[in-house]
Design a protein around this motif. Structure first.
Motif, PDB file in Angstrom:
ATOM      1  N   THR A   1       0.858  -1.177   0.000  1.00 53.41           N
ATOM      2  CA  THR A   1       0.000   0.000   0.000  1.00 53.41           C
ATOM      3  C   THR A   1       0.896   1.229   0.000  1.00 53.41           C
ATOM      4  OG1 THR A   1      -1.942   1.037   1.032  1.00 53.41           O
ATOM      5  CG2 THR A   1      -0.253   0.204   2.516  1.00 53.41           C
ATOM      6  N   MET A   2       0.455   2.262  -0.676  1.00 56.44           N
ATOM      7  CA  MET A   2       1.249   3.489  -0.775  1.00 56.44           C
ATOM      8  C   MET A   2       0.637   4.569   0.104  1.00 56.44           C
ATOM      9  SD  MET A   2       2.104   5.798  -4.123  1.00 56.44           S
ATOM     10  CE  MET A   2       3.839   5.653  -4.399  1.00 56.44           C
ATOM     11  N   MET A   3       1.510   5.319   0.747  1.00 65.02           N
ATOM     12  CA  MET A   3       1.083   6.452   1.552  1.00 65.02           C
ATOM     13  C   MET A   3       1.729   7.728   1.036  1.00 65.02           C
ATOM     14  SD  MET A   3       0.870   3.644   3.598  1.00 65.02           S
ATOM     15  CE  MET A   3       2.619   3.494   3.661  1.00 65.02           C
ATOM     16  N   LEU A   4       0.974   8.813   1.031  1.00 64.68           N
ATOM     17  CA  LEU A   4       1.544  10.135   0.783  1.00 64.68           C
ATOM     18  C   LEU A   4       1.652  10.821   2.137  1.00 64.68           C
ATOM     19  CD1 LEU A   4      -0.342  11.306  -2.441  1.00 64.68           C
ATOM     20  CD2 LEU A   4       1.888  10.202  -2.257  1.00 64.68           C
ATOM     21  N   GLY A   5       2.886  11.153   2.529  1.00 66.99           N
ATOM     22  CA  GLY A   5       3.125  11.747   3.829  1.00 66.99           C
ATOM     23  C   GLY A   5       3.303  10.704   4.917  1.00 66.99           C
ATOM     24  N   TYR A   6       3.770  11.177   6.077  1.00 63.46           N
ATOM     25  CA  TYR A   6       3.934  10.278   7.219  1.00 63.46           C
ATOM     26  C   TYR A   6       3.659  11.035   8.506  1.00 63.46           C
ATOM     27  CZ  TYR A   6       8.645  12.351   7.897  1.00 63.46           C
ATOM     28  OH  TYR A   6       9.696  13.209   8.114  1.00 63.46           O
ATOM     29  N   ALA A   7       3.570  10.306   9.595  1.00 59.37           N
ATOM     30  CA  ALA A   7       3.395  10.889  10.920  1.00 59.37           C
ATOM     31  C   ALA A   7       4.740  10.860  11.636  1.00 59.37           C
ATOM     32  CB  ALA A   7       2.350  10.098  11.709  1.00 59.37           C
ATOM     33  N   GLY A   8       5.139  11.972  12.213  1.00 59.70           N
ATOM     34  CA  GLY A   8       6.430  12.034  12.892  1.00 59.70           C
ATOM     35  C   GLY A   8       6.328  12.721  14.239  1.00 59.70           C
ATOM     36  N   TRP A   9       7.149  12.280  15.182  1.00 55.19           N
ATOM     37  CA  TRP A   9       7.205  12.849  16.525  1.00 55.19           C
ATOM     38  C   TRP A   9       8.651  13.137  16.887  1.00 55.19           C
ATOM     39  CZ3 TRP A   9       4.001   8.956  15.024  1.00 55.19           C
ATOM     40  CH2 TRP A   9       2.634   9.087  15.282  1.00 55.19           C
ATOM     41  N   GLY A  10       8.902  14.218  17.579  1.00 50.14           N
ATOM     42  CA  GLY A  10      10.237  14.533  18.056  1.00 50.14           C
ATOM     43  C   GLY A  10      10.578  13.754  19.317  1.00 50.14           C
ATOM     44  N   ALA A  11      11.768  13.961  19.825  1.00 46.39           N
ATOM     45  CA  ALA A  11      12.239  13.245  21.011  1.00 46.39           C
ATOM     46  C   ALA A  11      11.278  13.424  22.182  1.00 46.39           C
ATOM     47  CB  ALA A  11      13.630  13.745  21.392  1.00 46.39           C
ATOM     48  N   GLY A  12      10.800  12.313  22.718  1.00 44.64           N
ATOM     49  CA  GLY A  12       9.937  12.341  23.894  1.00 44.64           C
ATOM     50  C   GLY A  12       8.493  12.713  23.640  1.00 44.64           C
ATOM     51  N   GLN A  13       8.180  13.180  22.439  1.00 44.21           N
ATOM     52  CA  GLN A  13       6.825  13.696  22.160  1.00 44.21           C
ATOM     53  C   GLN A  13       5.775  12.580  22.193  1.00 44.21           C
ATOM     54  OE1 GLN A  13       6.533  15.716  18.389  1.00 44.21           O
ATOM     55  NE2 GLN A  13       4.402  16.294  18.687  1.00 44.21           N
ATOM     56  N   LEU A  14       6.058  11.473  21.527  1.00 46.75           N
ATOM     57  CA  LEU A  14       5.084  10.389  21.479  1.00 46.75           C
ATOM     58  C   LEU A  14       4.895   9.761  22.867  1.00 46.75           C
ATOM     59  CD1 LEU A  14       3.155   8.603  19.959  1.00 46.75           C
ATOM     60  CD2 LEU A  14       5.082   7.205  19.190  1.00 46.75           C
ATOM     61  N   GLU A  15       5.990   9.605  23.594  1.00 43.93           N
ATOM     62  CA  GLU A  15       5.891   9.050  24.947  1.00 43.93           C
ATOM     63  C   GLU A  15       5.000   9.928  25.830  1.00 43.93           C
ATOM     64  OE1 GLU A  15       9.867   7.693  23.268  1.00 43.93           O
ATOM     65  OE2 GLU A  15       8.589   9.456  23.164  1.00 43.93           O
ATOM     66  N   ALA A  16       5.138  11.247  25.662  1.00 40.85           N
ATOM     67  CA  ALA A  16       4.303  12.177  26.432  1.00 40.85           C
ATOM     68  C   ALA A  16       2.832  12.040  26.051  1.00 40.85           C
ATOM     69  CB  ALA A  16       4.776  13.616  26.214  1.00 40.85           C
ATOM     70  N   GLU A  17       2.557  11.868  24.754  1.00 38.00           N
ATOM     71  CA  GLU A  17       1.172  11.714  24.301  1.00 38.00           C
ATOM     72  C   GLU A  17       0.562  10.417  24.834  1.00 38.00           C
ATOM     73  OE1 GLU A  17       0.885  12.134  20.055  1.00 38.00           O
ATOM     74  OE2 GLU A  17       1.785  14.136  20.064  1.00 38.00           O
TER      75      GLU A  17
END
Length: 201
Positions: free
Chosen positions: A139-155
């Motif tokens: 499957t092809m995706m246009l764009g991606y989801a990205g998080w900086g250092a510690g950001q995803l863990e905080a979420e």
């Protein structure tokens, strides 16, 4: 966090190969009721792809845009090629294409994401799919989801996401509308069971 910086890492993070499933209190329009497949996670950040968000661009339109086919050739494309899925992978670099695929296809630019799934972000795989030489599942995706250092863990700590091991079947399933509920079912959870309040023991 830049795609290349995250994918260049050598160590695997604890969220690699996991699904993130948005909780009801996650109000960011990019991620409401989203299921994200995490491809890379490290102290530097994380990146992945939303796997249940439709993209209005068709594969035929993409081939025309890339000048791989002309209008007369586009009309003659087989149905499987015309219907090849393109998803909205996330809000970062939305003009860039990425293909998640089974490991039966490999090029110099393919990156193993798990034991069975690879990621290729070059035109080689688009040509291979067009020529019928592509991977068995993709499957092809246009764009991606990205998080900086510690950001995803905080979420996650703020109760914005649930996580569970990814299902290859779900990644490549074309029934987008059912993916959110099916991802929750991997955890034995129904949508009506979710609370918007963070609970900490």
């Amino acid at each position: 966090m830049a795609f290349s910086a995250i994918m260049d890492k050598k160590e695997r993070g604890f969220l690699d190969g996991q699904f993130l499933i948005a909780m009801p209190n996650l109000k960011d329009g990019n991620f409401v009721r989203s299921v994200v497949y995490i491809c890379a996670h490290s102290p530097a950040g994380a990146m992945g792809f939303i796997i249940n968000r439709a993209q209005p661009v068709s594969f035929t339109e993409l081939l025309l845009h890339l000048k791989m086919v002309d209008q007369s050739e586009a009309i003659m494309l087989p149905g499987a090629t015309r219907d090849f899925p393109i998803l909205s992978g996330g809000p970062v670099e939305t003009g860039r294409g990425f293909v998640l695929h089974s490991d039966d296809y490999s090029s110099e630019s393919s990156i193993p994401v798990s034991d069975d799934i690879s990621l290729t972000a070059t035109l080689d795989i688009v040509r291979a799919i067009y020529d019928g030489r592509g991977p068995r599942r993709a499957t092809m995706m246009l764009g991606y989801a990205g998080w900086g250092a510690g950001q995803l863990e905080a979420e996650i700590g703020a109760n914005a996401w649930l996580n569970c091991p990814a299902s290859e079947e779900l990644i490549f399933d074309r029934s987008l509308d059912a993916k959110y509920d099916r991802a929750l079912a991997l955890l034995g959870v129904r949508p009506e069971m979710l609370s918007t309040d963070a609970g900490h023991a």
